[in-house]
Design an enzyme around this catalytic site. Structure first.
Site, short mmCIF file in Angstrom:
data_model
loop_
_atom_site.label_atom_id
_atom_site.label_comp_id
_atom_site.label_asym_id
_atom_site.label_seq_id
_atom_site.Cartn_x
_atom_site.Cartn_y
_atom_site.Cartn_z
N SER A 7 -28.21 17.03 8.60
CA SER A 7 -28.17 16.42 9.74
C SER A 7 -27.23 16.41 10.98
CB SER A 7 -27.70 14.69 9.08
OG SER A 7 -28.64 14.22 8.32
N ASN A 18 -15.75 18.20 -1.86
CA ASN A 18 -16.01 17.35 -0.51
C ASN A 18 -16.63 15.96 -0.63
OD1 ASN A 18 -18.71 18.20 -1.48
ND2 ASN A 18 -19.57 17.77 0.43
N CYS A 53 -19.38 14.52 -1.07
CA CYS A 53 -20.57 14.67 -1.84
C CYS A 53 -20.41 15.44 -3.12
CB CYS A 53 -21.86 14.80 -1.03
SG CYS A 53 -22.02 13.69 0.33
N GLU A 78 -20.49 18.35 -3.91
CA GLU A 78 -21.38 19.95 -4.14
C GLU A 78 -20.45 21.16 -3.63
OE1 GLU A 78 -22.90 19.07 -0.11
OE2 GLU A 78 -21.83 17.87 -1.80
#
Length: 771
Positions: A202, A427, A429, A431
């Site tokens: 994004s 981080n 999220c 991963e």
């Protein structure tokens, strides 16, 4: 009654004209099921005097979308109406749109405020004929309705709040923004993006080619120092990153605990909670990217920290608000020793990093030696049963879905950045696993492959997957050099170590297209081979870049420099799909351009844009509710709807049964082969989900966002899941815990107005890390 046309003229409402416009967009659709007259009649019912043609199109698209449960082609029609509406409202030529964006003048102060960068404008001006000619606007019509509406809401650039970009313009802007003067590579990227083989993350879609081209998704920070200066300097870094739409992971394990002595002021520390309240308010204050996403941070703490119990309460729904930080996410960075103590029902010593320094700087045996030394020296603040802490972790997860769980030793032991020092956090999220310190802020640029696209003529095309992955590596590697960095410490880190993160979306869609149940042996085998291919292709591309440009600065001393790849660290032997030994030899000769390569992220928004299921997840439901301006309506899993329609099994009775069962088809009288393929996440053993994560983990050199889904979680179920994942060597033990809400009251009717399928929120979810 009249409508106002786009040119401002008034015209009498004509039913036939509305019907004709809709009928023109029905080309190639199933005319036995698609009824333009029905849509037109409903549009007429919503008309008022002076309605604009833009509003008419918007209404027609929403009405068509509400008919999706009758036939999947209605979703295509809805998107076509919406896209056609945008095309009528925007300029066609890419170069003209870019010129308008560059020439933008702020109406408030009259200043020239270019939305795209001068270099982007220079490139477009030089190559405008070529760039204009290769854009294929028909590809805009390939988006489904909700994918297109997601683009409209947040991704397509606006001037004075009016959208001026078409989706194809955005994709060409992204391609040119990444490749700049390398026009052939830009066109190659444009075609792969517009054909939906992959998508950039994004922030890249938002910002590529713009005046502030901050294209990175993830930033990892350590607290600079356990001092007022260190805490507030770190806060400033977080604020500047958050301002530019970056998601943040922050380690705070070095901050002294409550009740500890402060020598500088002869005072007593209040610990981490008041500090985190300040960080929470900063996250609330900063609005990222002009309302595209609110500020977000994940805070990482190791479980030996004396403030651990208060930390676990931070997101609880009850309790003193002074001790809550509802806008931060909490995560645990768990050493193996803690898991062993829980397993053995042992004691656990809670310590202050000021009084027991260095615990966050070591891992594995070295951590165990230092921790037990401090225990023997009685430096701890208190001793409690390890299972008391564990119980608090589980209770918090059941109530709030967090803390995230990551295993410190697995993350460090199996990292190609191990030669840099101890990695202290992940981080936002879960991963990204990268090294950071007081002088370096880790950064990662992301993209995700749309796996459904590689199912061609009933088989999975591994060669095409490898080729697309290699393009992604070259793209992400270029972003490192041209990116706008919000702080210098991020630029230093990213250019030294050059990590990238390639993820996936549509794994569940690929399985469905191949008619594989998600938990079948065939799916489990394909899962491994997909990630083996991604890792192989990424390594091959990175090695080819190193041959041209040299290896990344800190390559020497890494596992890869010694001929050790990720699967070696898992003691896994790859399949014979790819020839690994020649690649290893080539890496020994030329090195790698990038320290890290693979990191399956959540893909929340980009999967919605491309119409795929998220990341590596199974479908959570086969029917759910969407909210739009005109109300709520149901959306059915498009694969299921298509197969049931083709086999003449779709009817209101089946639809209502699925809705009554919360999106499951297991209690219907549908054929068993369909039931097996369309199991939801709640009907697949979580042990299988975790095992598949470990299977692909051998080819993931960062980590993966793995959610755990348990409909009715309990202490024993969650404990079993966590220990199973830990025993398999996972780096990320859990991103979110997803649970089902309590059962609805008894339903006395199967009327669609009475049955509420799961609502899928249309807001942006972790857009930062969405690949």
């Amino acid at each position: 009654m009249f409508v106002i046309k786009r040119n401002g003229y008034k015209e009498n409402v004509m039913f036939d004209k509305i019907t004709s416009r809709i009928r023109k967009l029905c080309y190639g659709l199933n005319t036995d099921h698609i009824d333009p007259i029905k849509i037109a009649m409903k549009v007429i019912q919503g008309i008022y005097n002076g309605v604009t043609t833009v509003e008419l199109d918007t209404l027609a698209a929403e009405i068509a979308a509400t008919c999706t449960t009758q036939h999947p082609d209605y979703a295509i029609l809805a998107a076509r109406i919406a896209v056609s509406n945008l095309h009528k409202e925007t300029k066609k030529l890419f170069s003209e749109v870019m010129e308008d964006l560059f020439n933008y003048v702020n109406p408030k102060n009259g200043k020239h405020s270019p939305i795209i960068s001068s270099i982007t404008m220079d490139i477009v001006n030089k190559y405008k004929d070529k760039l204009n000619s290769v854009i294929i606007y028909e590809r805009d019509f390939s988006y489904n309705y909700f994918g297109f509406k997601t683009l409209e809401k947040s991704y397509l650039l606006k001037i004075n709040n009016k959208i001026v970009e078409r989706p194809q313009h955005m994709l060409m802007r992204v391609a040119v923004g990444i490749h700049q003067w390398d026009i052939d590579s830009a066109i190659e990227t444009y075609n792969l993006l517009s054909e939906k083989w992959f998508t950039h993350a994004s922030p890249t879609l938002f910002n590529a080619g713009t005046s502030r081209h901050q294209m990175s998704s993830c930033f990892l920070l350590n607290m600079i120092d356990d001092s007022i200066e260190g805490i507030y300097d770190t806060l400033k870094r977080c604020a500047l990153i958050s301002k530019m739409a970056g998601g943040i992971g922050l380690s705070i394990s070095n901050i002294r605990a409550s009740g500890s002595y402060i020598s500088g002021t002869n005072g007593i520390s209040n610990g981490i909670i008041p500090m985190l309240r300040v960080y929470n308010n900063t996250a609330r204050y900063i609005d990222q990217g002009g309302n595209k996403r609110p500020g977000v941070m994940a805070i990482y703490l190791e479980p030996w920290h004396s403030d651990i119990m208060a930390f676990l309460d931070l997101k609880k729904n009850t309790g003193n608000e002074e001790h809550r930080t509802r806008d931060l996410f909490i995560a645990l960075w768990i050493p193996d020793l803690f898991m062993k103590r829980v397993k053995d029902d042992g004691e656990w010593s809670l310590m202050c990093p000021d009084e027991c320094p260095g615990l966050d700087n070591v891992w594995g045996d070295e951590f165990e030696r230092l921790y037990t030394l401090y225990e023997r020296e009685r430096r701890y603040k208190s001793i409690i049963k390890a299972r008391v802490v564990w119980k608090a972790i589980i209770e918090s997860q059941i109530e709030t879905g967090t803390p995230f769980i990551l295993y410190k030793d697995a993350c460090n032991k199996k990292s190609n950045q191990q030669n840099l020092g101890t990695i202290k956090c992940s981080n936002l999220c879960t991963e990204i696993i990268q090294y950071a310190d007081a002088n370096e802020v880790a950064v990662c640029n992301l993209a995700s492959v749309a796996l459904n696209m590689f199912v061609i003529d009933g088989r999975f095309d591994f060669l095409k997957l490898k080729d697309v992955v290699k393009v992604i590596v070259r793209n992400l590697n270029k972003i490192i050099d041209i990116n706008y960095y919000p702080i210098p410490e991020a630029e230093i880190s990213n250019k030294r170590h050059r990590p990238i993160g390639i993820g996936v979306q549509g794994l569940a869609d690929a399985f469905i297209l191949l008619n594989y149940p998600f938990d079948s042996l065939e799916a489990q085998d394909l899962n491994k081979k997909i990630f083996e291919t991604i890792y192989y292709g990424a390594l091959e591309a990175s090695c080819e870049l190193a041959e041209k440009e040299g290896p990344y600065d800190t390559y020497v001393g890494s596992y890869a420099s010694n001929g050790i790849l990720q699967y070696d660290l898992w003691n896994v032997v790859p399949s014979d799909l790819w020839n690994w030994e020649p690649l290893k030899d080539k890496i020994r000769t030329y090195g790698l351009r990038n320290s890290l390569l693979v990191a399956p992220m959540p893909t929340a928004s980009t999967a919605q844009i491309l119409g795929n299921n998220e990341s590596v997840e199974p479908y959570t439901s086969n029917i759910y509710t969407r909210r739009v301006l005109s109300g709520e309506f149901q959306v059915v899993n498009p694969h299921l709807l298509r197969v049931l329609t083709e086999r003449k099994l779709w009817n209101d009775e089946i639809k209502n049964r699925i809705m009554a069962d919360g999106g499951s088809i297991q209690n219907t009288n549908l054929p068993e082969d369909i039931k097996r393929v369309y199991k939801t996440i709640w009907e697949i053993p979580q042990k299988t989900i975790i095992k598949m994560a470990a299977d692909r983990g051998a080819f993931i050199d960062q980590s993966q966002s793995m959610n755990i889904h348990i409909a009715d979680p309990s202490y024993s179920k969650l404990t079993s899941m966590h220990f199973y994942g830990w025993s398999l060597g996972l780096k990320t033990g859990m991103y979110y815990l997803r649970t089902k809400p309590a059962s609805a009251p008894i339903q006395f009717t199967l009327d669609k107005d009475k049955i509420k399928p799961p609502v899928v929120c249309d807001s942006e979810i972790c857009t930062s890390c969405s690949g």
